[in-house]
Design a protein around this motif. Structure first.
Motif, PDB file in Angstrom:
ATOM      1  N   SER A 179      41.947  42.363  38.899  1.00 35.58           N
ATOM      2  CA  SER A 179      43.218  42.577  38.210  1.00 35.58           C
ATOM      3  C   SER A 179      42.972  42.891  36.737  1.00 35.58           C
ATOM      4  O   SER A 179      41.900  42.591  36.201  1.00 35.58           O
ATOM      5  CB  SER A 179      44.098  41.322  38.324  1.00 35.58           C
ATOM      6  OG  SER A 179      45.298  41.470  37.576  1.00 35.58           O
ATOM      7  N   HIS A 180      43.970  43.482  36.089  1.00 28.58           N
ATOM      8  CA  HIS A 180      43.878  43.691  34.642  1.00 28.58           C
ATOM      9  C   HIS A 180      44.640  42.600  33.893  1.00 28.58           C
ATOM     10  O   HIS A 180      44.723  42.630  32.671  1.00 28.58           O
ATOM     11  CB  HIS A 180      44.418  45.076  34.257  1.00 28.58           C
ATOM     12  CG  HIS A 180      45.913  45.200  34.364  1.00 28.58           C
ATOM     13  ND1 HIS A 180      46.571  45.315  35.567  1.00 28.58           N
ATOM     14  CD2 HIS A 180      46.885  45.216  33.411  1.00 28.58           C
ATOM     15  CE1 HIS A 180      47.874  45.400  35.345  1.00 28.58           C
ATOM     16  NE2 HIS A 180      48.091  45.338  34.046  1.00 28.58           N
ATOM     17  N   GLN A 181      45.164  41.614  34.635  1.00 30.96           N
ATOM     18  CA  GLN A 181      45.902  40.520  34.022  1.00 30.96           C
ATOM     19  C   GLN A 181      45.315  39.178  34.451  1.00 30.96           C
ATOM     20  O   GLN A 181      45.217  38.899  35.645  1.00 30.96           O
ATOM     21  CB  GLN A 181      47.382  40.574  34.397  1.00 30.96           C
ATOM     22  CG  GLN A 181      48.109  41.800  33.865  1.00 30.96           C
ATOM     23  CD  GLN A 181      49.578  41.778  34.231  1.00 30.96           C
ATOM     24  OE1 GLN A 181      49.937  41.409  35.349  1.00 30.96           O
ATOM     25  NE2 GLN A 181      50.432  42.168  33.308  1.00 30.96           N
ATOM     26  N   ALA A 182      44.979  38.347  33.466  1.00 30.75           N
ATOM     27  CA  ALA A 182      44.398  37.034  33.768  1.00 30.75           C
ATOM     28  C   ALA A 182      45.370  36.154  34.542  1.00 30.75           C
ATOM     29  O   ALA A 182      44.959  35.354  35.394  1.00 30.75           O
ATOM     30  CB  ALA A 182      43.985  36.345  32.471  1.00 30.75           C
ATOM     31  N   GLU A 183      46.665  36.303  34.274  1.00 28.10           N
ATOM     32  CA  GLU A 183      47.664  35.470  34.943  1.00 28.10           C
ATOM     33  C   GLU A 183      47.654  35.686  36.451  1.00 28.10           C
ATOM     34  O   GLU A 183      47.925  34.768  37.228  1.00 28.10           O
ATOM     35  CB  GLU A 183      49.062  35.785  34.378  1.00 28.10           C
ATOM     36  CG  GLU A 183      49.265  35.397  32.922  1.00 28.10           C
ATOM     37  CD  GLU A 183      48.585  36.343  31.956  1.00 28.10           C
ATOM     38  OE1 GLU A 183      48.184  37.465  32.382  1.00 28.10           O
ATOM     39  OE2 GLU A 183      48.441  35.982  30.771  1.00 28.10           O
ATOM     40  N   THR A 184      47.326  36.900  36.894  1.00 23.70           N
ATOM     41  CA  THR A 184      47.272  37.198  38.319  1.00 23.70           C
ATOM     42  C   THR A 184      46.159  36.429  38.999  1.00 23.70           C
ATOM     43  O   THR A 184      46.270  36.018  40.169  1.00 23.70           O
ATOM     44  CB  THR A 184      47.065  38.707  38.532  1.00 23.70           C
ATOM     45  OG1 THR A 184      48.111  39.423  37.861  1.00 23.70           O
ATOM     46  CG2 THR A 184      47.089  39.058  40.014  1.00 23.70           C
ATOM     47  N   LEU A 185      45.069  36.193  38.269  1.00 20.43           N
ATOM     48  CA  LEU A 185      43.903  35.535  38.852  1.00 20.43           C
ATOM     49  C   LEU A 185      44.056  34.024  38.945  1.00 20.43           C
ATOM     50  O   LEU A 185      43.394  33.386  39.761  1.00 20.43           O
ATOM     51  CB  LEU A 185      42.649  35.847  38.025  1.00 20.43           C
ATOM     52  CG  LEU A 185      42.343  37.314  37.739  1.00 20.43           C
ATOM     53  CD1 LEU A 185      41.021  37.429  36.998  1.00 20.43           C
ATOM     54  CD2 LEU A 185      42.310  38.123  39.014  1.00 20.43           C
ATOM     55  N   GLU A 186      44.915  33.445  38.121  1.00 19.20           N
ATOM     56  CA  GLU A 186      45.012  31.988  38.032  1.00 19.20           C
ATOM     57  C   GLU A 186      45.379  31.337  39.355  1.00 19.20           C
ATOM     58  O   GLU A 186      44.971  30.212  39.630  1.00 19.20           O
ATOM     59  CB  GLU A 186      46.030  31.608  36.956  1.00 19.20           C
ATOM     60  CG  GLU A 186      45.551  31.919  35.537  1.00 19.20           C
ATOM     61  CD  GLU A 186      46.621  31.636  34.495  1.00 19.20           C
ATOM     62  OE1 GLU A 186      47.792  31.383  34.899  1.00 19.20           O
ATOM     63  OE2 GLU A 186      46.310  31.689  33.302  1.00 19.20           O
ATOM     64  N   ARG A 187      46.143  32.021  40.195  1.00 12.19           N
ATOM     65  CA  ARG A 187      46.569  31.461  41.473  1.00 12.19           C
ATOM     66  C   ARG A 187      45.429  31.367  42.471  1.00 12.19           C
ATOM     67  O   ARG A 187      45.490  30.583  43.411  1.00 12.19           O
ATOM     68  CB  ARG A 187      47.685  32.321  42.076  1.00 12.19           C
ATOM     69  CG  ARG A 187      48.974  32.346  41.293  1.00 12.19           C
ATOM     70  CD  ARG A 187      49.943  33.318  41.920  1.00 12.19           C
ATOM     71  NE  ARG A 187      50.092  33.090  43.365  1.00 12.19           N
ATOM     72  CZ  ARG A 187      50.499  34.008  44.227  1.00 12.19           C
ATOM     73  NH1 ARG A 187      50.767  35.226  43.805  1.00 12.19           N
ATOM     74  NH2 ARG A 187      50.622  33.711  45.504  1.00 12.19           N
ATOM     75  N   PHE A 188      44.393  32.178  42.266  1.00  7.70           N
ATOM     76  CA  PHE A 188      43.375  32.312  43.308  1.00  7.70           C
ATOM     77  C   PHE A 188      41.983  31.819  42.921  1.00  7.70           C
ATOM     78  O   PHE A 188      41.227  31.396  43.794  1.00  7.70           O
ATOM     79  CB  PHE A 188      43.257  33.790  43.710  1.00  7.70           C
ATOM     80  CG  PHE A 188      44.513  34.386  44.256  1.00  7.70           C
ATOM     81  CD1 PHE A 188      44.874  34.198  45.577  1.00  7.70           C
ATOM     82  CD2 PHE A 188      45.359  35.126  43.445  1.00  7.70           C
ATOM     83  CE1 PHE A 188      46.035  34.750  46.093  1.00  7.70           C
ATOM     84  CE2 PHE A 188      46.523  35.684  43.951  1.00  7.70           C
ATOM     85  CZ  PHE A 188      46.862  35.489  45.271  1.00  7.70           C
ATOM     86  N   ALA A 189      41.605  31.923  41.655  1.00  5.58           N
ATOM     87  CA  ALA A 189      40.198  31.707  41.312  1.00  5.58           C
ATOM     88  C   ALA A 189      40.029  30.901  40.032  1.00  5.58           C
ATOM     89  O   ALA A 189      40.842  30.985  39.113  1.00  5.58           O
ATOM     90  CB  ALA A 189      39.496  33.056  41.155  1.00  5.58           C
ATOM     91  N   ARG A 190      38.944  30.144  39.997  1.00  8.23           N
ATOM     92  CA  ARG A 190      38.535  29.435  38.783  1.00  8.23           C
ATOM     93  C   ARG A 190      37.352  30.135  38.125  1.00  8.23           C
ATOM     94  O   ARG A 190      37.259  30.229  36.916  1.00  8.23           O
ATOM     95  CB  ARG A 190      38.187  27.986  39.110  1.00  8.23           C
ATOM     96  CG  ARG A 190      39.394  27.172  39.570  1.00  8.23           C
ATOM     97  CD  ARG A 190      39.042  25.706  39.779  1.00  8.23           C
ATOM     98  NE  ARG A 190      40.209  24.950  40.191  1.00  8.23           N
ATOM     99  CZ  ARG A 190      40.188  23.661  40.459  1.00  8.23           C
ATOM    100  NH1 ARG A 190      39.033  22.982  40.379  1.00  8.23           N
ATOM    101  NH2 ARG A 190      41.290  23.028  40.821  1.00  8.23           N
TER     102      ARG A 190
END
Length: 219
Positions: A179-190
């Motif tokens: 993703s180009h947005q960190a917020e999108t990743l927060e739900r899935f990965a640390r």
């Protein structure tokens, strides 16, 4: 696990060579989901497709020691002139699964009603996305690949139903999301990485990756 060893990939755009990866090496172990931050136009979809085996590297090796999904939204294995019924049963057979189960699961999940028995070529992009997501969930994978650029469904009930199933799957599966947005990743990965100019910078935390990403995008 999924492992890239000295992998390089580039394209000729007509005016210059665009480098996606330059001798990149990294490994994703089961149980450790990975988020990859990358600006638009840097090759996020190409990277995901390489993980799935849909595109081959120019150099280097990619090892897949587990069951890796096709990218969420990928429709390459679906035949447009066939219905969702026919496609779900055909793909079930390719994966050695019970066609009756896969058809019933997809029919219940994507909620296309009578359209499920019509050719997929007649579907809207949203309907295709719903069928693809249902098909992805019907097949059991160790690693799920998600590309934020893939088409998404706007149907709230479908998103609730499919999202609940995905959440259950992710309790025992691993996700790789770009993703180009960190917020999108927060739900899935640390754990996270930053892709920029062909180099993949890996970090133990999303916060560390976000700091580098923000610095690079602002400079």
């Amino acid at each position: 696990m999924l492992e890239f060893i000295d992998v390089s990939k580039s394209f000729w755009t007509g005016t210059q060579r665009k480098v996606i990866l330059d001798r990149a090496s990294f490994r994703v172990d089961l149980g450790y989901s990975l988020g990859i931050l990358a600006p638009n136009g840097t090759g996020k979809s190409t990277l995901i497709n390489m993980m799935a085996g849909l595109e081959q590297p120019d150099e280097g090796e990619i090892y897949r020691g587990c069951r890796i999904s096709f990218p969420l939204g990928f429709m390459g294995g679906v035949i447009s002139k066939l219905s969702a019924t026919e496609n779900s049963r055909y793909i079930a057979q390719l994966y050695g699964l019970d066609p009756d189960y896969v058809e019933a699961f997809c029919r219940w999940t994507c909620m296309l009603e009578e359209y499920f028995d019509r050719p997929i070529g007649t579907y809207s992009s949203g309907m295709k996305a719903r069928f693809n997501f249902a098909l992805l969930l019907a097949l059991d994978f160790d690693i799920y690949l998600i590309d934020e650029g893939m088409p998404a469904s706007t149907d709230a009930e479908f998103n609730r139903r499919a999202g609940g199933i995905l959440a259950e799957r992710l309790k025992k599966a691993t996700v790789i999301i770009v993703s180009h947005q960190a917020e999108t990743l927060e739900r899935f990965a640390r754990k996270a990485a930053v892709l920029r100019d062909g180099t993949l910078h890996s970090f133990d935390t999303l916060e560390e990756a976000k700091q580098l990403y923000d610095y690079q995008t602002q400079s």
